[in-house]
Motif scaffolding. Structure first.
Motif, PDB file in Angstrom:
ATOM      1  N   GLN A   1       2.834  -3.555  -2.465  1.00 58.97           N
ATOM      2  CA  GLN A   1       3.063  -2.646  -1.384  1.00 58.97           C
ATOM      3  C   GLN A   1       4.228  -2.726  -1.104  1.00 58.97           C
ATOM      4  N   GLU A   2       5.350  -1.765  -0.905  1.00 58.93           N
ATOM      5  CA  GLU A   2       6.520  -1.604  -0.906  1.00 58.93           C
ATOM      6  C   GLU A   2       6.866  -0.719   0.464  1.00 58.93           C
ATOM      7  N   THR A   3       7.887  -1.417   1.236  1.00 66.80           N
ATOM      8  CA  THR A   3       8.101  -0.929   2.356  1.00 66.80           C
ATOM      9  C   THR A   3       9.273   0.174   2.268  1.00 66.80           C
TER      10      THR A   3
ATOM     11  N   ARG B   1       4.400   3.952  -1.116  1.00 66.34           N
ATOM     12  CA  ARG B   1       5.407   3.209  -2.048  1.00 66.34           C
ATOM     13  C   ARG B   1       4.440   1.689  -2.674  1.00 66.34           C
ATOM     14  N   HIS B   2       4.937   1.677  -3.844  1.00 63.10           N
ATOM     15  CA  HIS B   2       4.142   0.602  -4.477  1.00 63.10           C
ATOM     16  C   HIS B   2       4.890   0.247  -5.946  1.00 63.10           C
TER      17      HIS B   2
ATOM     18  N   THR C   1      -4.104   2.554  -3.013  1.00 62.08           N
ATOM     19  CA  THR C   1      -2.576   2.314  -2.691  1.00 62.08           C
ATOM     20  C   THR C   1      -2.204   3.939  -2.502  1.00 62.08           C
ATOM     21  N   TYR C   2      -1.524   3.949  -1.239  1.00 58.57           N
ATOM     22  CA  TYR C   2      -0.925   5.120  -1.053  1.00 58.57           C
ATOM     23  C   TYR C   2       0.624   4.741  -0.476  1.00 58.57           C
TER      24      TYR C   2
ATOM     25  N   LYS D   1      -1.355 -12.045  -1.844  1.00 58.79           N
ATOM     26  CA  LYS D   1       0.236 -12.034  -1.539  1.00 58.79           C
ATOM     27  C   LYS D   1       0.869 -12.933  -2.558  1.00 58.79           C
TER      28      LYS D   1
ATOM     29  N   ASP E   1       2.612  -8.144  -0.180  1.00 55.94           N
ATOM     30  CA  ASP E   1       1.148  -7.758  -0.361  1.00 55.94           C
ATOM     31  C   ASP E   1       0.838  -7.067  -1.638  1.00 55.94           C
ATOM     32  N   PHE E   2      -0.101  -7.328  -2.332  1.00 52.29           N
ATOM     33  CA  PHE E   2      -0.697  -6.842  -3.470  1.00 52.29           C
ATOM     34  C   PHE E   2      -2.118  -6.512  -3.143  1.00 52.29           C
ATOM     35  N   LYS E   3      -2.545  -5.197  -3.624  1.00 48.06           N
ATOM     36  CA  LYS E   3      -3.854  -4.634  -3.431  1.00 48.06           C
ATOM     37  C   LYS E   3      -4.094  -3.862  -4.688  1.00 48.06           C
TER      38      LYS E   3
END
Length: 100
Positions: free
Chosen positions: A43-45, A90-91, A87-88, A75, A80-82
């Protein structure tokens, strides 16, 4: 399954998932991370211009990953990884992996 079923008969299915990497064909250090059949996404910010770098234990990559398998929330190095399907935004699904 062929069988004469009786009331109360049960089937128990166990599917122990493990972490594994699936490298891209032409760059073995670039890989996607899976938990069983589930593709995990970092999960990217913000937008990235490079591959997310991760360092994993070469003998057992699960030692480098913390989290809750029941919730499919993990993690690596505080990231965070999911599941990709959940996922919605940025990733990253391709990682620049170093095994140590």
């Amino acid at each position: 399954m062929s069988r004469n079923w009786k009331k109360g008969d049960r089937i128990r299915l166990k599917m122990p998932f493990q972490f594994h990497l699936d490298p891209v064909m032409d760059q073995q250090n670039i890989a996607s991370l899976f938990y069983g059949p589930i593709l995990l996404a970092a999960q990217e910010t913000e937008a990235r211009k490079d591959w997310r770098k991760v360092t994993l234990d070469a003998k057992d990559i699960s030692r480098s990953i913390t989290g809750d398998p029941q919730r499919l929330a993990f993690k690596i190095d505080g990231v965070d990884f999911k599941p990709f399907y959940d996922t919605y935004g940025r990733h990253s699904v391709y990682l620049d992996v170093t095994l140590k």
